[in-house]
Write an enzyme that holds these catalytic residues in place. Structure first.
Site, PDB file in Angstrom:
ATOM      1  N   LYS A 113       0.936  -1.257  -0.148  1.00  0.00           N
ATOM      2  CA  LYS A 113      -0.059   0.065  -0.151  1.00  0.00           C
ATOM      3  C   LYS A 113       0.825   1.331  -0.036  1.00  0.00           C
ATOM      4  CE  LYS A 113      -4.266  -1.740   1.766  1.00  0.00           C
ATOM      5  NZ  LYS A 113      -5.577  -1.654   2.793  1.00  0.00           N
ATOM      6  N   LYS A 195      -3.823 -11.417  -6.639  1.00  0.00           N
ATOM      7  CA  LYS A 195      -5.422 -11.542  -5.987  1.00  0.00           C
ATOM      8  C   LYS A 195      -6.355 -10.836  -6.696  1.00  0.00           C
ATOM      9  CE  LYS A 195      -5.958  -8.594  -2.349  1.00  0.00           C
ATOM     10  NZ  LYS A 195      -6.340  -7.981  -1.144  1.00  0.00           N
ATOM     11  N   LYS A 198     -10.787  -5.205  -4.762  1.00  0.00           N
ATOM     12  CA  LYS A 198     -11.367  -4.110  -4.828  1.00  0.00           C
ATOM     13  C   LYS A 198     -10.879  -3.037  -5.758  1.00  0.00           C
ATOM     14  CE  LYS A 198     -12.732  -4.723  -0.132  1.00  0.00           C
ATOM     15  NZ  LYS A 198     -12.342  -4.132   1.323  1.00  0.00           N
TER      16      LYS A 198
HETATM   17  P1  TYM Z   1     -10.604  -6.618   3.268  1.00  0.00           P
HETATM   18  O1  TYM Z   1     -11.773  -5.560   3.334  1.00  0.00           O
HETATM   19  O2  TYM Z   1      -9.513  -6.283   2.359  1.00  0.00           O
HETATM   20  O3  TYM Z   1     -11.252  -7.954   2.714  1.00  0.00           O
HETATM   21  C1  TYM Z   1     -12.035  -8.625   3.479  1.00  0.00           C
HETATM   22  C2  TYM Z   1     -11.758 -10.073   3.556  1.00  0.00           C
HETATM   23  O4  TYM Z   1     -12.000 -10.561   2.098  1.00  0.00           O
HETATM   24  C3  TYM Z   1     -10.692 -11.424   1.855  1.00  0.00           C
HETATM   25  N1  TYM Z   1     -10.443 -11.332   0.544  1.00  0.00           N
HETATM   26  C4  TYM Z   1     -10.218 -12.297  -0.346  1.00  0.00           C
HETATM   27  N2  TYM Z   1     -10.224 -13.717  -0.259  1.00  0.00           N
HETATM   28  C5  TYM Z   1     -10.011 -14.540  -1.452  1.00  0.00           C
HETATM   29  N3  TYM Z   1      -9.666 -13.925  -2.502  1.00  0.00           N
HETATM   30  C6  TYM Z   1      -9.594 -12.790  -2.653  1.00  0.00           C
HETATM   31  N4  TYM Z   1      -9.117 -12.392  -4.025  1.00  0.00           N
HETATM   32  C7  TYM Z   1      -9.564 -11.713  -1.620  1.00  0.00           C
HETATM   33  N5  TYM Z   1      -9.657 -10.603  -1.395  1.00  0.00           N
HETATM   34  C8  TYM Z   1      -9.981 -10.215  -0.186  1.00  0.00           C
HETATM   35  C9  TYM Z   1      -9.805 -10.812   2.756  1.00  0.00           C
HETATM   36  O5  TYM Z   1      -8.485 -11.702   3.186  1.00  0.00           O
HETATM   37  C10 TYM Z   1     -10.487 -10.629   4.145  1.00  0.00           C
HETATM   38  O6  TYM Z   1     -10.843 -11.759   4.760  1.00  0.00           O
HETATM   39  N6  TYM Z   1      -7.831  -6.222   7.329  1.00  0.00           N
HETATM   40  C11 TYM Z   1      -9.055  -6.596   6.728  1.00  0.00           C
HETATM   41  C12 TYM Z   1     -10.284  -6.361   7.658  1.00  0.00           C
HETATM   42  C13 TYM Z   1     -10.327  -6.385   9.012  1.00  0.00           C
HETATM   43  C14 TYM Z   1     -10.317  -7.723   9.642  1.00  0.00           C
HETATM   44  C15 TYM Z   1     -10.315  -7.312  11.128  1.00  0.00           C
HETATM   45  C16 TYM Z   1     -10.350  -8.885   9.236  1.00  0.00           C
HETATM   46  C17 TYM Z   1     -10.154  -5.453   9.998  1.00  0.00           C
HETATM   47  N7  TYM Z   1     -10.206  -6.033  11.182  1.00  0.00           N
HETATM   48  C18 TYM Z   1     -10.073  -8.251  12.135  1.00  0.00           C
HETATM   49  C19 TYM Z   1     -10.328  -9.988  10.324  1.00  0.00           C
HETATM   50  C20 TYM Z   1     -10.283  -9.585  11.909  1.00  0.00           C
HETATM   51  C21 TYM Z   1      -9.140  -6.444   5.429  1.00  0.00           C
HETATM   52  O7  TYM Z   1      -8.658  -5.688   4.878  1.00  0.00           O
HETATM   53  O8  TYM Z   1     -10.204  -7.171   4.635  1.00  0.00           O
END
Ligand code: TYM
Length: 332
Positions: A113, A195, A198
């Site tokens: 990032k 991957k 978004k």
């Molecule tokens: P975020 O918002 O980027 O993504 C949410 C969840 O989606 C999963 N993910 C994927 N899984 C499979 N294939 C993909 N291409 C893919 N892209 C995204 C991510 O691994 C995630 O599980 N930091 C976290 C949010 C968060 C969080 C937490 C998660 C904040 N606090 C506490 C667990 C526990 C995040 O950025 O997710």
């Protein structure tokens, strides 16, 4: 496994993709049957990159409605908005003091990032994993179901919890990441080794949960495939086809082996069309339900108020314990 606690969250930033759905929300559905679950809209994490305020607010509600539309039961689970529970920021501050700058600088996501947002490498971006540790540890979570890209953050959460427990005495449950065997890393449709994200600039790379059937079918038609003509799961040799098989299996509710058998002897074109239609047909009722929930502002507001209240109670208990352990005065 009675009494175990599950915690996960998604950032209400950008348009959610089918990667988010397959890697996280879908993985959560079975858990609510067995465990006490907390699922958050991580809006505090979202502002570590620039967000348009009105859009952030709107996306937060859309995400809440999506959770419910996907089948997360707000009676059974605690659904809440992270910023409505002040203990997240408070615990993050304490955890900052047991986390080293070097550890944070080494985080893969921070490095990625920082490159992508070179004009905005703010303290929050670097502190992101500590806030995530605070999220998880506040609820004494045993399990954290996430996609592969978040495993490093769960690992650092474990390190922070162990370090704190060693220094101040048993305080936190040390959580474990729950990663799907298949679907933890859905690849981009254009560069399957990367991957699906978004924030991808190429609109054909990601299928968004808000896409309509035409867009979904078109994107799958254009998806990059591999040389040869066999529809077989072999991620190294056939990353494109393997990615499509994983997506198809997830949306059709089948195993990858079953999917392989179904398409044995068929051509890429026919297969890609089937994947697109399956994904679109599965998403259509979710999209309709999400729209219906979003219109019912009273209902959604009620769910989030209840969620915030439940989360607050659990979080307050842990934070008070932490404050006692570190020697913060809490009144007589
Ligand atoms: P975020 O918002 O980027 O993504 C949410 C969840 O989606 C999963 N993910 C994927 N899984 C499979 N294939 C993909 N291409 C893919 N892209 C995204 C991510 O691994 C995630 O599980 N930091 C976290 C949010 C968060 C969080 C937490 C998660 C904040 N606090 C506490 C667990 C526990 C995040 O950025 O997710």
């Amino acid at each position: 496994m009675e009494g175990k606690i599950v915690y996960s969250a998604i950032q209400p930033s950008g348009n959610l993709t089918i990667g988010n759905y397959v890697g996280s929300i879908r993985n959560w559905l079975a858990m609510q049957e067995e465990y006490e679950c907390f699922f958050a809209m991580a809006n505090m994490h979202a502002i570590t990159v620039r967000q348009e305020p009105a859009e952030l607010r709107r996306r937060t509600l859309e995400l809440a409605a999506l959770y419910i539309a996907c089948g997360i039961d707000p009676e059974r689970c605690t659904l809440y908005v992270q910023s409505q529970v002040p203990q997240h920021a408070e615990l993050a501050w304490v955890l900052n003091t047991v986390t080293y700058v070097g550890e944070m600088e080494r985080m893969t996501q921070f490095k990625d990032k920082s490159q992508k947002h070179a004009d905005n490498i703010n303290m929050g971006l670097m502190d992101y994993p500590v806030l995530m540790a605070a999220d998880i540890l506040l609820y004494q979570a045993d399990f954290v179901p996430v996609g592969q890209d978040q495993t490093q953050h769960v690992e650092i959460t474990r390190d922070i919890a162990i370090r704190f427990n060693n220094r101040f005495g048993e305080t936190f449950t040390v959580p474990k990441a729950l990663i799907l065997k298949q679907g933890a890393k859905i690849g981009s449709l254009q560069e399957p080794a990367k991957k699906m994200s978004k924030s991808d600039e190429n609109p054909n790379a990601s299928v968004y949960l808000t896409d309509d059937k035409d867009a979904i079918v078109r994107k799958f038609k254009r998806a990059v495939t591999d040389s040869g003509s066999e529809i077989r799961y072999a991620p190294d040799e056939k990353p494109g086809i393997s990615n499509l098989l994983t997506i198809y299996a997830a949306f059709a509710g089948k195993t990858v082996e079953e999917a392989e058998k179904e398409f044995a002897g068929k051509g890429y074109g026919e297969f890609k069309l089937a994947v697109g239609e399956t994904v679109a047909d599965k998403l259509a009722p979710v999209q309709a339900e999400q729209a219906r929930i979003l219109k019912d502002k009273g209902y959604l507001g009620g769910v989030l108020a209840l969620g915030a209240e439940r989360a607050f109670k659990a979080a307050r208990k842990t934070l008070s314990k932490v404050y006692r352990k570190v020697g913060f005065y809490q009144g007589e």
